[in-house]
Write a protein that holds these residues in place. Structure first.
Motif, mmCIF file in Angstrom:
data_model
loop_
_atom_site.group_PDB
_atom_site.id
_atom_site.type_symbol
_atom_site.label_atom_id
_atom_site.label_comp_id
_atom_site.label_asym_id
_atom_site.label_seq_id
_atom_site.Cartn_x
_atom_site.Cartn_y
_atom_site.Cartn_z
ATOM 1 N N ARG A 25 -12.273 16.805 -42.491
ATOM 2 C CA ARG A 25 -11.766 15.608 -43.168
ATOM 3 C C ARG A 25 -10.351 15.282 -42.715
ATOM 4 N N LEU A 26 -9.552 16.322 -42.532
ATOM 5 C CA LEU A 26 -8.200 16.115 -42.013
ATOM 6 C C LEU A 26 -8.210 15.743 -40.540
ATOM 7 N N ALA A 27 -9.084 16.391 -39.773
ATOM 8 C CA ALA A 27 -8.998 16.287 -38.317
ATOM 9 C C ALA A 27 -9.529 14.975 -37.766
ATOM 10 N N TRP A 28 -10.641 14.457 -38.321
ATOM 11 C CA TRP A 28 -11.246 13.308 -37.639
ATOM 12 C C TRP A 28 -10.346 12.071 -37.663
ATOM 13 N N PRO A 29 -9.617 11.758 -38.757
ATOM 14 C CA PRO A 29 -8.698 10.616 -38.643
ATOM 15 C C PRO A 29 -7.565 10.880 -37.651
ATOM 16 N N LEU A 30 -7.136 12.143 -37.537
ATOM 17 C CA LEU A 30 -6.098 12.471 -36.562
ATOM 18 C C LEU A 30 -6.610 12.275 -35.140
ATOM 19 N N VAL A 31 -7.870 12.620 -34.909
ATOM 20 C CA VAL A 31 -8.469 12.381 -33.595
ATOM 21 C C VAL A 31 -8.508 10.882 -33.307
ATOM 22 N N TYR A 178 -5.634 3.834 -40.290
ATOM 23 C CA TYR A 178 -5.845 2.405 -40.496
ATOM 24 C C TYR A 178 -4.694 1.589 -39.908
ATOM 25 N N VAL A 179 -3.464 2.078 -40.090
ATOM 26 C CA VAL A 179 -2.307 1.370 -39.533
ATOM 27 C C VAL A 179 -2.367 1.373 -38.007
ATOM 28 N N MET A 180 -2.731 2.506 -37.433
ATOM 29 C CA MET A 180 -2.821 2.610 -35.980
ATOM 30 C C MET A 180 -3.918 1.709 -35.432
ATOM 31 N N LEU A 181 -5.018 1.600 -36.162
ATOM 32 C CA LEU A 181 -6.119 0.727 -35.736
ATOM 33 C C LEU A 181 -5.642 -0.724 -35.639
ATOM 34 N N ARG A 217 4.468 -1.532 -31.936
ATOM 35 C CA ARG A 217 5.118 -0.478 -32.715
ATOM 36 C C ARG A 217 6.011 -1.047 -33.811
ATOM 37 N N VAL A 218 6.577 -2.223 -33.585
ATOM 38 C CA VAL A 218 7.361 -2.877 -34.638
ATOM 39 C C VAL A 218 6.473 -3.123 -35.861
ATOM 40 N N VAL A 219 5.272 -3.633 -35.615
ATOM 41 C CA VAL A 219 4.335 -3.885 -36.709
ATOM 42 C C VAL A 219 3.915 -2.572 -37.376
ATOM 43 N N ALA A 220 3.637 -1.536 -36.566
ATOM 44 C CA ALA A 220 3.216 -0.241 -37.114
ATOM 45 C C ALA A 220 4.284 0.360 -38.017
ATOM 46 N N ALA A 221 5.543 0.323 -37.577
ATOM 47 C CA ALA A 221 6.631 0.883 -38.376
ATOM 48 C C ALA A 221 6.809 0.108 -39.675
ATOM 49 N N ALA A 222 6.721 -1.214 -39.617
ATOM 50 C CA ALA A 222 6.901 -2.032 -40.817
ATOM 51 C C ALA A 222 5.825 -1.731 -41.853
ATOM 52 N N VAL A 223 4.581 -1.659 -41.418
ATOM 53 C CA VAL A 223 3.489 -1.361 -42.343
ATOM 54 C C VAL A 223 3.619 0.062 -42.880
ATOM 55 N N GLY A 224 3.980 1.012 -42.013
ATOM 56 C CA GLY A 224 4.102 2.406 -42.434
ATOM 57 C C GLY A 224 5.151 2.596 -43.505
#
Length: 474
Positions: A25-31, A178-181, A217-224
């Motif tokens: 459960r931890l690993a698959w989203p990290l993959v 989800y943010v990375m997607l 990455r600007v968008v990723a950081a803002a959402v994160g």
């Protein structure tokens, strides 16, 4: 901003009950997160491969230089993840929130400094490479353009790294996925726009690939950061947690410095290797880049399981469950060996099919480049199982807070084995490009065997930072 909340059921499941399901459960989203990270790089490589072979070669030279500088801050994001994991395992929500807040401000300061330093040093660093005349004239200037554009966005790159690390330590790996997607999709859309130029946007080539990555990455950081500060996911970071607390910062530095040394010296080894590879013709340089992109894709199950091991070990040692922590390492190790063995067999049997999509331009030298890349992939496949198991073992050391041991074995892999082997095999013994590929394989095989022997001593379980004995639950 939300206040502290009790640890979630999913967090508690890491310290009790069966191990295989929570590990997966931890690993698959990290993959998936790492897959999407590779998508960033692969999309750049594929679009630039359609633009020109020299543009792909520029990425081969630029990436080690980029990682050399950003790895310094990367060690401190890892420290934040360790502290959050162990405080969460100890049922100290306040401790987890404080560790998260201190990591955010401390790493942000470092990221701004690295961005400025990287922009100023990009071209001087590249000028030090003992490049082949063709590589120096055609590839090195493009690498400089890429690096300077990328470093302008480094603070946002680190913003997303911090967000991902803190939620991973807490046991939430799906939200970063989800943010990375979202942002990976944005990068896919922006790449051709900026590389080739459409709809009034000028053709920027290699520089366009870097700009697409930065904007994503600007968008990723803002959402994160919105998720961290304004939702109930992850440690509940408030304004008070951002006020400098130098006792917590000392822990971040103590854990982060070995990780920063590990990452930066690993990146420095890549720079040294790049300098050696730059002495070869452009076809070999580009093949090296293609092989490394493919390797980064193959590496995903290992990296995901290694990061999951980090969290599992951290939370279980925080909960005073050293036996369960060790059992988690064995479970992750079995999973990674099985998955990597399958990938290795496919890569060994079908290397040409694996590398062909990375270079589709109709240009001179393409056939020679693909031949070199196919040979690289076939040799590399022999080390895939060892590479995966090494990541799980290093993840166990880091989760325990034993970042010095992780650093030592990373140094053994690269500086004791791979760098000297590259020089001896490729130059001293005259194996040429074949020596480059075999040196890569030897590094991970020897590093894995050495780290595995040290792991069996069990001393890594003594390096807990926060536990239920050390601090009361909130």
């Amino acid at each position: 901003m939300p206040g502290p909340s009790a640890p979630s059921d999913s967090s508690r499941s890491l310290t009790s009950g069966p191990l295989v399901r929570p590990t997966l459960r931890l690993a698959w989203p990290l993959v998936v997160v790492q897959l999407l990270q590779v998508v960033y790089n692969l999309v750049d490589t594929i679009w630039l491969g359609a633009y020109s072979p020299d543009a792909v070669g520029a990425l081969s030279l630029a990436f080690p230089m980029v990682f050399l500088l950003i790895s310094v801050g990367g060690g401190f994001t890892a420290a934040g993840s360790i502290l959050v994991a162990q405080h969460t395992g100890a049922d100290s929500e306040a401790g987890a929130s404080k560790a998260a807040g201190q990591t955010i401000w401390f790493v942000s300061v470092i990221a701004v400094g690295i961005g400025i330093l990287g922009f100023l040093l990009a071209k001087p660093l590249l000028s030090l490479l003992p490049a082949d005349p063709g590589t120096a004239a055609r590839v090195v200037p493009l690498a400089g353009e890429y690096m300077q554009t990328y470093f302008l966005g480094v603070p946002f790159v680190f913003g997303f790294f911090v967000f991902t690390s803190l939620l991973r330590g807490y046991g939430d790996t799906r939200t970063p996925m989800y943010v990375m997607l979202l942002t990976a999709g944005l990068n896919v859309a922006l790449d051709p726009l900026f590389i080739f130029g459409y709809a009034g946007v000028p053709e920027l080539g290699v520089q366009g690939a870097a700009l697409a990555t930065v904007l994503s990455r600007v968008v990723a950081a803002a959402v994160g950061f919105y998720v961290l500060f304004y939702t109930a996911r992850g440690p509940a970071v408030g304004a008070a947690d951002l006020r400098p607390d130098f006792e917590v910062v000392r822990d971040i530095v103590r854990l982060g410095v070995p990780s920063a040394i590990e990452q930066s010296t690993s990146s420095l080894a890549m720079v040294v290797l790049t300098a050696m590879i730059a002495a070869f013709p452009p076809a070999v340089v580009t093949a090296y880049g293609i092989g490394n992109r493919l390797s980064s894709l193959v590496f995903l199950p290992a990296l995901g399981l290694g990061q999951a091991t980090n969290t599992m070990v951290g939370q279980n040692l925080g909960a005073n469950e050293p036996g369960r922590a060790e059992q988690a390492v064995h479970v992750a190790g079995g999973l990674v060996v099985g998955s990597m063995a399958v990938v290795a067999a496919l890569a060994f049997c079908f290397p040409e099919a694996a590398v062909a999509p990375f270079l589709t331009a109709d240009a001179p030298g393409v056939a020679a480049t693909l031949a070199h890349a196919s040979e690289y992939v076939r040799v590399m496949s022999l080390m895939f199982v060892f590479m995966g198991l090494l990541q799980v073992i290093l993840g166990a050391f880091r989760g325990a807070g034993d970042t010095r041991t992780s650093m030592v074995f990373s140094l053994v892999t690269l500086w004791v084995v791979r760098v000297p082997a590259t020089y001896v095999l490729a130059f001293a013994l005259g194996w040429g490009s074949t020596g480059l590929w075999w040196a890569v394989a030897l590094g991970d095989i020897v590093g894995c065997l050495a780290a595995g022997l040290w792991f069996t001593r069990g001393t890594w379980k003594e390096h807990v930072v926060a536990s239920r004995d050390a601090e009361p639950a909130d």
